[in-house]
Every structure is written in C-alpha cells, then in structure tokens.
Design an enzyme around this catalytic site. Structure first.
Site, short mmCIF file in Angstrom:
data_model
loop_
_atom_site.label_atom_id
_atom_site.label_comp_id
_atom_site.label_asym_id
_atom_site.label_seq_id
_atom_site.Cartn_x
_atom_site.Cartn_y
_atom_site.Cartn_z
N GLY A 56 54.20 0.57 92.07
CA GLY A 56 55.39 0.27 91.28
C GLY A 56 56.68 0.92 91.73
O GLY A 56 57.69 0.82 91.02
N ASP A 115 56.02 -6.54 99.52
CA ASP A 115 55.53 -5.42 100.34
C ASP A 115 54.01 -5.56 100.49
O ASP A 115 53.31 -4.58 100.71
CB ASP A 115 55.89 -4.10 99.63
CG ASP A 115 55.77 -2.88 100.51
OD1 ASP A 115 55.78 -3.03 101.75
OD2 ASP A 115 55.64 -1.77 99.96
N LYS A 155 57.39 -8.01 103.98
CA LYS A 155 56.73 -7.20 105.02
C LYS A 155 55.85 -8.08 105.89
O LYS A 155 55.19 -8.98 105.40
CB LYS A 155 55.88 -6.12 104.36
CG LYS A 155 55.02 -5.35 105.37
CD LYS A 155 54.68 -3.97 104.96
CE LYS A 155 53.56 -3.88 103.96
NZ LYS A 155 53.37 -2.50 103.54
C1 LIG Z 1 51.89 -1.28 100.15
S1 LIG Z 1 51.38 -1.77 98.55
C2 LIG Z 1 52.89 -2.08 97.72
C3 LIG Z 1 53.65 -0.84 97.33
C4 LIG Z 1 54.81 -1.15 96.40
N1 LIG Z 1 55.90 -1.80 97.12
C5 LIG Z 1 55.38 0.10 95.79
O1 LIG Z 1 56.47 0.50 96.20
O2 LIG Z 1 54.77 0.69 94.91
C6 LIG Z 1 50.77 -3.39 98.84
C7 LIG Z 1 50.21 -4.08 97.62
O3 LIG Z 1 49.96 -5.45 97.94
C8 LIG Z 1 48.92 -5.88 97.09
N2 LIG Z 1 48.33 -7.11 97.60
C9 LIG Z 1 47.72 -7.31 98.79
N3 LIG Z 1 47.24 -8.55 98.89
C10 LIG Z 1 47.58 -9.18 97.73
C11 LIG Z 1 47.34 -10.49 97.22
N4 LIG Z 1 46.64 -11.38 97.92
N5 LIG Z 1 47.82 -10.80 95.99
C12 LIG Z 1 48.51 -9.88 95.27
N6 LIG Z 1 48.76 -8.61 95.70
C13 LIG Z 1 48.28 -8.27 96.91
C14 LIG Z 1 47.94 -4.71 97.10
O4 LIG Z 1 47.08 -4.77 95.97
C15 LIG Z 1 48.89 -3.52 97.09
O5 LIG Z 1 49.05 -2.99 95.81
#
Ligand SMILES: C[S@@+](CC[C@H](N)C(=O)[O-])C[C@H]1O[C@@H](n2cnc3c(N)ncnc32)[C@H](O)[C@@H]1O
Length: 199
Positions: A56, A115, A155
């Site tokens: 978050g 992201d 990203k």
């Molecule tokens: C690097 S983290 C994001 C961090 C966020 N920007 C923050 O600042 O807190 C990447 C996120 O992408 C989500 N994610 C990856 N594949 C996904 C998908 N197919 N659908 C939804 N979320 C996804 C993961 O669960 C993870 O929480």
C-alpha cells in the site's frame, strides 16, 4: 554479477529504513516519488487506480500528493490491510478482474499505476514474459478507464518485448518515457514506463 529480475530480498537497505522512519508501508514508495518528481504524475488528477497495490505504499503516496480530494482504488491478489482508509481495495487477479468492479461509480480515472510483479520462477525468459503480460494487461485496463489527458505508470522487466511495449504506450499517449529510479537496485532489470496525456 548477473542481473536480477526485481529487487526483492533487499529489505534492509537504506530505502527500507527510510520508509520505516517515514511511516510508509514499503520502500517502493521512493520509486514512485522519483518518477513523480521527474514526470509530474500527480499534476492535477485526483482519481487514481493502483494495480498490484499491496502492501500500500503507492496508495499512501498518492493520498499524500493529492490530499482530501483523492479518490483511490487499489487492486491486488492479496488483502491490503494497511491501505489508507479512503482507498477502496478490490481483491482479485488483474487478468480476470471485471473492469466495472474497478470503476465502481466512477466514469474514469486520471492516473493508472501498476507496480505488479510476477512470482518469479528463476527462469528468466519465463519471468520476463509474465512481467510483460502483467504490463500489457495494466495498459489494456488503463486504455479502458483513463480520461483523456490521464497518465500511466507501469513496471516492466526489461526483455524481448520492451521496445515494442514502449511503442504501444507511445501510440496511446502524447509522450512515453522509461526510467529506472535510483531506489530500484542496480542489479534489478525492472524499468518503469510512463505514458503522459492519454489521447
Ligand atoms: C512490488 S508489489 C507492489 C508494491 C506497491 N506498489 C507498494 O508500494 O506497496 C507487487 C504486487 O503485485 C501484485 N500482483 C502480482 N500479480 C498480480 C495479479 N495477477 N493480479 C493482481 N495483483 C498482482 C502482488 O500481489 C504484489 O502485491
């Protein structure tokens, strides 16, 4: 040293410590801050969709930049208990989510952020392809929900499709740039593609 796909496993570096001190949920916040300082993402719009929003910190940053007017919607496969209370968080997979569920009562968004990162398999080409699929889906959603003039940040692990995907962004937005923030570790191949002024 071989480049890594992302910067997981770097939790205790100075950005991690800084995030803890400043009350942010993840060090990723400094990537968005740097992108915003350079590309002015939060320059007027107040309706933000954040794809892959857990834990978050990007939602926290968006709220800080926009203030009281902020309308925040986040999507993640995981619950996001630490999200700012004003954010509406949808739990689901970006590949199957119904766009109407993301929009709710809104006609459109001003800013779409992604992201999202795939679970890495260790097979570089497969992980790059998964990252490309997430990026393409984020861009597809952005194309359906952004108001004209809206902005996009996504990203993308640098791979075979990097140039082509940049061109796809360029075709939909008045400008397209990519950058690798300083807080993204040098050993990671992640990049952020920024599309400004949706056509
Ligand atoms: C690097 S983290 C994001 C961090 C966020 N920007 C923050 O600042 O807190 C990447 C996120 O992408 C989500 N994610 C990856 N594949 C996904 C998908 N197919 N659908 C939804 N979320 C996804 C993961 O669960 C993870 O929480």
């Amino acid at each position: 040293m071989a480049k890594r796909l992302d910067d997981r496993g770097t939790r205790h570096d100075r950005f991690h410590q800084k995030a803890k001190r400043e009350g942010f949920l993840a060090r990723a916040v400094y990537k968005l801050e740097e992108i915003d300082q350079k590309h002015k993402i939060f320059d007027g719009g107040h309706r933000v969709l954040d794809l892959g929003c857990a834990p978050g910190s990007w939602l926290q940053y968006a709220e800080k930049q926009i203030g009281e007017r902020a309308v925040l919607v986040g999507l993640d496969r995981e619950a996001v208990p630490g999200a700012p209370p004003r954010a509406r968080v949808v739990v689901g997979d970006v590949h199957t989510i119904d766009i109407k569920e993301l929009l709710g009562d809104l006609p459109s968004f001003d800013i779409v952020l992604s992201d999202m990162a795939p679970d890495t398999s260790g097979i570089r080409s497969m992980d790059q392809a998964r990252s490309e699929a997430l990026f393409e889906r984020a861009l597809d959603i952005a194309s359906q929900v952004l108001a004209p003039g809206g902005h996009f940040v996504g990203k993308l692990f640098q791979g075979a499709e990097f140039k082509k995907l940049n061109e796809t962004v360029r075709a939909k937005f008045a400008s397209a740039k990519s950058m690798k923030p300083a807080s993204s570790r040098q050993i990671s191949i992640e990049q952020y593609v920024i599309g400004k002024d949706f056509k």
